[in-house]
Every structure is written in C-alpha cells, then in structure tokens.
Design an enzyme around this catalytic site. Structure first.
Site, mmCIF file in Angstrom:
data_model
loop_
_atom_site.group_PDB
_atom_site.id
_atom_site.type_symbol
_atom_site.label_atom_id
_atom_site.label_comp_id
_atom_site.label_asym_id
_atom_site.label_seq_id
_atom_site.Cartn_x
_atom_site.Cartn_y
_atom_site.Cartn_z
ATOM 1 C CG LEU A 61 -3.230 1.717 7.269
ATOM 2 C CD1 LEU A 61 -3.034 -0.028 7.921
ATOM 3 C CD2 LEU A 61 -3.047 1.347 5.991
ATOM 4 C CD GLU A 63 -1.445 4.900 3.157
ATOM 5 O OE1 GLU A 63 -2.270 4.586 2.683
ATOM 6 O OE2 GLU A 63 -0.686 4.112 3.998
ATOM 7 C CD GLN A 85 2.732 4.349 10.052
ATOM 8 O OE1 GLN A 85 2.434 3.413 9.518
ATOM 9 N NE2 GLN A 85 2.112 4.684 11.336
ATOM 10 C CG PHE A 86 7.434 4.801 6.041
ATOM 11 C CD1 PHE A 86 8.605 4.968 6.684
ATOM 12 C CD2 PHE A 86 6.610 4.105 7.083
ATOM 13 C CE1 PHE A 86 9.260 4.797 7.806
ATOM 14 C CE2 PHE A 86 7.057 3.593 8.090
ATOM 15 C CZ PHE A 86 8.481 3.994 8.590
ATOM 16 C CG HIS A 132 8.733 0.949 5.403
ATOM 17 N ND1 HIS A 132 8.293 0.163 4.582
ATOM 18 C CD2 HIS A 132 8.316 1.100 6.670
ATOM 19 C CE1 HIS A 132 7.444 -0.526 5.391
ATOM 20 N NE2 HIS A 132 7.272 0.133 6.576
#
Lengths: 328, 345
Positions: A61, A63, A85-86, A132
């Site tokens: 995890l 980015e 993921q977002f 998100h």
C-alpha cells in the site's frame, strides 16, 4: 451498430485490459488489491487467473512506489498499467507523477520514455468516504508531459484505454466511478482505439453548448433533455481528453450557438473550466453572444457524502445556467 | 563496520581487487578530484551554474561502481556520483555538458545503462526498484545499483522503495552514501538511530555498514551484494560511512555550520591517500606514474570542456523537444511563438 455487445463502463475497461494483455506480453497490471480480489470495484477481476501473478501484481500500500516503480518497469521494457485505488490518493504519489514520470522523456532528452498508464477512479455522487471522490484532474494539467484522459461512455472507455496503454507517453486515465455500472452501451469488439485530442459531440442543439468531461457529461445530457421540454435545444460536447485538448473541436461547437456553459465536478476556482473559458474567449470571441457560465463544485473542502449534493454540480444548476445564458 | 584497507595503506588479508583494478580505481579517483577542481573554478568564473563536488566520497562511489558490470548492470544515481557514471560509460564530455548547461549534449547515450542524475532527494529509489523488478520479470540478468544519501533515507520514497524491493525480492543494491551532512544538517539530526544499515532488517533483507573511505571494503561488500542479487537473493542495503570534505555545492559555505577540526580529522582518513600508499607499496604506483596520470587527466578534461564549449547552444526549440513523443497543436503553436520571440529583432 446494434449488433455490438452492450457493456457497462466497468466491463469495457476490463475488456480492454484483457485484450491488451493478450496482445502484448509486456503489459502488466499492478496496484493495491488488483490481483486476487480483482480491485475494489472488480475492474481487474479474472486478470490474475488468466495472466498469472507475475503480470497482475498486488503491491504494498504505497502510491508513490506504485507509480515510481512503474516508471522503472517501463524503462526496463515492461508496459505497466498501474491502478491507484482512487484519484484522491494520488496526492501521495504526486511527485512521482508530475515531476518524475511526466518529465522523464524530457529530462533524459528522449533516451527514456515512460510508457505508463495510471488508472484512477474519481468523482462524486456515490456517497464515498473522504478522499475517494475528489476531482483533482486540473492539478495534473500543470504537469506537462502527462496526458489526461476521462471517458464518459463504455465505447470510449475501451477505446481510450487501449490508446493510453499503447501511447509512448504517460497517461492518467480517469474512471468515472459513479458511471461504472450505471451506464451501458455498445462497445466495438476487438481492436478499437479512440485518438487523444478528439472531442465528441454527444447531442446536437442550436441554442446553447454544454461542455463537460467524465460523469458531468451525463448531467449535461439529462439537463439537455429537460431543456428540450421547454423548447431549448442544447448541444453537449464531451471533451474526452483534457491533455491534449481538442481546441478545434471545441471552437467548432461554440460557433454553432455562440452560447456556452462549462460543467465540471471539481471546485470552481482554478478548475479546468477556467482554461476552457479562456481558450474560447481568445479563439472564438467574435462568435460569442453571451458571457460563458460555469457550473462546478463549490470552493469548499469535499464534504461528507451525506452532504455532497450541496457541493457538486447538479442537473438543476446546469438547467438554470443554460436558461440564463440562452436568455442573456 | 567492514574495514579492509587501513589509513596507512595496509590491507587486512589480501586485496579483493586485482592490481589493474586498483590502478584503474586510483586513476578514476584522481580524475574525480580534478573534475571537482575544474568545475568549481568554472563555477567561480560564471560558466557553470551550481556544482556539488565528490571530494571525500571517492572510495564509496568508485569502489561500488567497480563491482558492477557496465554491460549487464544498471546504475541509478542521485546527484554526486558522476565518477560511477563515467566508469559505467558516460563520456566525460556529457558530464561537463550537464554542468555547463547543454542538456542535449548531457544525455545518457544509447546503450549506456545509466539513468539521468536525480535532483529530487530519494525520488530515484522507486525507479530503481521498478527497473530491478523489470530485469527480474524479463529474466535479463543483471542488477540495479541505486545511490542515495543519508538525508534521502528520511524521505518516504526510501521507505516505500525499500519495502517494495523486499516484497518483490528484486536484484537491487542500495548504496547509502552516508557523508554525514545533508547541506547543513548532521546525521544525528537526520535520525536517532546509530546505524542506517540496520533499517534493512525492517524490510527483510540484509544491511551492512562499511568504511566508505575504504575502497576495498566498499568494493568487496558491493560485489557480495551483486552476487546475492544475481542468484535471486534480493536486495541489499550498504551504508558507506564517509565524509563530505567539500561543500554541499558551490552556493554553500560549510564554515557556517561545522567545526574545521572535524574536517581536518576527516582529511586524515582521505580515501585516495590510502589507496596511493597501498599501490606504492605493491610497486604498481609511483610519483612518476601519478604525474603522468595527472597530465593525461588534465588533457582529458581540457578536451571535454572544449568539446562542450564548441557545441552550438541549444535554442528555443529545444525546450519543446521530448516533452511528448509528438507535440500537440497547442504546443506547436507555442513553439512557433517561442521561435519568433527568440529571433533577433
């Protein structure tokens, strides 16, 4: 056209990934939860089973490392399709996207290109938690070297993703999360690409032009339907890519009515809408018959999902802005 | 701490390098110091923008580079490793062009397994992890050696890249050049830990501390790490303890923040002098050989500098090249405007 299979936006993205991984063995998918789970939205479901864990990789995890390692993978001869993921989470990778990935061709004077696609869902309307839904696409426009792509329909979702993966330059491919399953449409099977820098007029009308990208295109279509009931004919232009921008297509559409409303999900001030307005006034000043209006999110932090309707652009606000523009 | 070559030039056991390697390393160290002197002089004359010398760190940079195979391995540098880049195949002219502001002539030539120097602290670490990952996926053989300082070890990119490299077990050699200063910040303000190499434990791979002023210790430890990576053993972190005798760069004045006695002490542990002592005792080096080597170095530097000076300066069009593979219509228009602007009126 009607014999083409109908797919959702999500299925169209998945089909593009399946097809391109089959076509080019250098293509790999990496990101958090993209393998065994198939992604938090299941976009990549089945890819790991088909192409194996070396090419479909669940990463730690982080980015910044996902993007930074993708640049290294590309230099080493792979063609990475990284999932963040977002889009709101790309702030943790901002340096690796703008100053690194986007500038690597330039810095190396062409010795190295960065054939990397970053997929990231974004946008509001689904009551997601903080970070998100943020629509921060304009922040990347100030990072020359990266292309910014934002499909709104299933056929474009596939065609623009195939184009992105094959593009020798880095591409930020923004997925409209609220449309993933709600919009279905015909998608050409097999090799179907959509060139960057070509906008699409998705509805024609003589009275006013609504300009948008991603999920906001569908708000504009809904608004255009309501306006038509009152006899106002609105065109809707889907920009499809922000970088490169289809200036010629934009100006041609503006010249049809001389009245323009720009709609986006990002906050108003400094949003990409400002760039659209500035471009229109310079290139098509003589065609304008009214001041250009913008309908955007409010200049506030993104509120909790239960409050997002106060924040986001709405069909009602678009209709009001279009009427005021037509009646100017 | 791994130590093989003493300050007095005596070696513990036998030399891990052949006589030829020792002589090559010594020449490269002398070249590095001569390049420092020349570029500092050019900067003072206003012909170089900013330059950060290698002075004091030559053994760490060159000892590690000599454990790599330029035809097989990659180097991902930070910003103070040009001797390693030269050894790996970067022409001296390109290096001079980097600092003399000719970015096209500075480019890494095709086929040379180097990434460009990295100005953002630690940002090269995830690139190196990704490149090593690609070598593994493509079964290409070879390793990636990435350089960074102790300051970069405080950056998030260091943690993210180390963690990813450990999980993916990629062929990566992480060379942490601990020169004790990040501009003015001493290492004890960078970390409360007494040993940066120990961080490797937290990522599941081995870490070693070496005397970074000891050419042999750096070389031997790096070679072990390369062999471990080649045999599938994954990454290694090597902390090379050295000292930045020079300034951070030509805009810096270290007298404002460090005790001159500390620098004097570091100079007693000069990385070049001990190799010179060793080589002289071995009979493979002498004052006459050194004098001839320095003449040759001077001439190499003259040539490289002249070659850059004789090149045409890049014009306005150059900033539009390599932004994208193809320019958009908007950029074409800006390029035309810039060319028009640059035309003499």
């Amino acid at each position: 056209m009607s014999d083409q299979p109908e797919l959702s936006v999500l299925e169209a993205i998945r089909e593009a990934l399946f097809e391109e991984m089959g076509r080019d063995e250098r293509v790999m998918v990496l990101g958090m939860d993209v393998g065994r789970l198939g992604g938090v939205f299941r976009v990549t479901r089945g890819l790991m089973e088909r192409y194996g864990p070396e090419r479909v990789v669940d990463t730690p995890l982080a980015e910044g490392a996902i993007v930074g390692a993708s640049l290294g993978l590309a230099i080493g001869g792979m063609v990475p399709v990284a999932e963040v993921q977002f889009l709101g989470f790309t702030h943790q990778a901002f340096h690796q996207i703008g100053p690194q990935l986007a500038r690597y061709r330039f810095r190396s004077r062409g010795r190295f290109s960065a054939q990397v696609t970053i997929r990231a869902p974004f946008g509001g309307g689904t009551r997601t938690p903080e970070f998100h839904p943020d629509a921060i696409e304009a922040q990347f426009v100030q990072a020359p070297g990266v292309k910014i792509v934002c499909p709104a329909f299933p056929d474009d979702a596939k065609g623009l993703l195939l184009e992105a993966i094959r593009d020798p330059d880095p591409v930020l491919y923004l997925e409209p999360q609220r449309l993933y399953r709600s919009i279905r449409g015909p998608v050409p099977p097999g090799d179907h690409t959509v060139p960057f820098g070509s906008s699409r007029l998705v509805r024609e009308g003589k009275d006013v032009l609504l300009v948008a990208w991603s999920a906001a295109v569908h708000l504009c279509l809904e608004a255009a339907g309501l306006l038509a009931q009152d006899g106002v004919e609105a065109s809707v232009l889907d920009l499809r890519t922000l970088v490169p921008l289809d200036v010629a297509g934009l100006i041609a559409a503006v010249e049809q009515s001389g009245k323009v409303v720009v709609v986006h999900e990002a906050p108003l001030t400094g949003g990409f809408g400002a760039e659209i307005v500035a471009t229109i006034q310079q290139e098509a000043f003589g065609s304008l018959d009214a001041p250009i209006r913008r309908v955007a999110a409010r200049d506030t932090p993104y509120p909790p999902g239960s409050m997002e309707d106060y924040f986001l652009p709405s069909v009602r606000r678009i209709v009001a802005a279009a009427r005021a523009t037509v009646e100017y | 701490m791994i130590e093989l070559l003493g300050v007095d030039g005596t070696v513990r056991g036998t030399s891990p390098m052949t006589s030829k390697q020792v002589v090559d390393a010594l020449r490269l160290m002398l070249l590095s110091r001569a390049v420092d002197d020349r570029l500092i002089k050019l900067q003072r004359m206003g012909r170089v923008g900013v330059y950060g010398p290698v002075h004091g760190q030559e053994a760490a940079v060159i000892g590690s580079a000599m454990a790599l195979d330029p035809h097989r391995d990659w180097i991902v540098p930070a910003s103070r490793e040009h001797p390693a880049m030269l050894r790996h195949g970067l022409p001296l002219m390109n290096m001079f062009a980097t600092y003399m502001g000719n970015f096209d002539a500075a480019a890494i030539p095709d086929g040379v397994r180097l990434l460009p120097r990295q100005q953002a602290i630690g940002a090269q670490l995830p690139h190196a992890a990704g490149l090593a990952w690609a070598l593994k996926l493509r079964r290409a053989g070879g390793v990636v050696a990435v350089y960074f300082g102790e300051g970069a070890s405080s950056e998030g990119d260091f943690h993210e890249a180390s963690n990813l490299a450990g999980v993916m077990r990629v062929p990566l050699v992480m060379l942490l050049i601990n020169n004790h200063y990040a501009i003015s910040t001493p290492v004890h303000r960078q970390t409360a830990a007494t040993e940066l190499a120990a961080r490797a434990d937290g990522y599941g791979f081995p870490g070693f501390v070496v005397d970074g002023n000891d050419l042999f210790a750096v070389y031997a430890t790096t070679l072990d790490a390369v062999n471990r990576a080649l045999s599938g053993g994954g990454p290694t972190l090597i902390e090379c303890r050295t000292y930045r005798i020079g300034f951070h760069n030509t805009s810096d004045n270290p007298k404002e923040y460090r005790d001159p006695a500390e620098v004097d002490e570091a100079e007693q542990r000069d990385p070049i002098e001990r190799v010179r002592r060793f080589a002289t005792r071995e009979g493979i080096w002498s004052a006459a050989i050194e004098s001839a080597a320095l003449d040759e170095i001077r001439s190499q530097i003259e040539t490289a500098q002249r070659q850059v000076e004789e090149l045409p300066r890049p014009g306005a069009a150059a900033i539009f090249e390599h932004v994208y593979e193809q320019l958009s219509p908007r950029l074409e228009q800006q390029k035309a405007e810039a060319l028009d602007d640059a035309r003499p009126s």
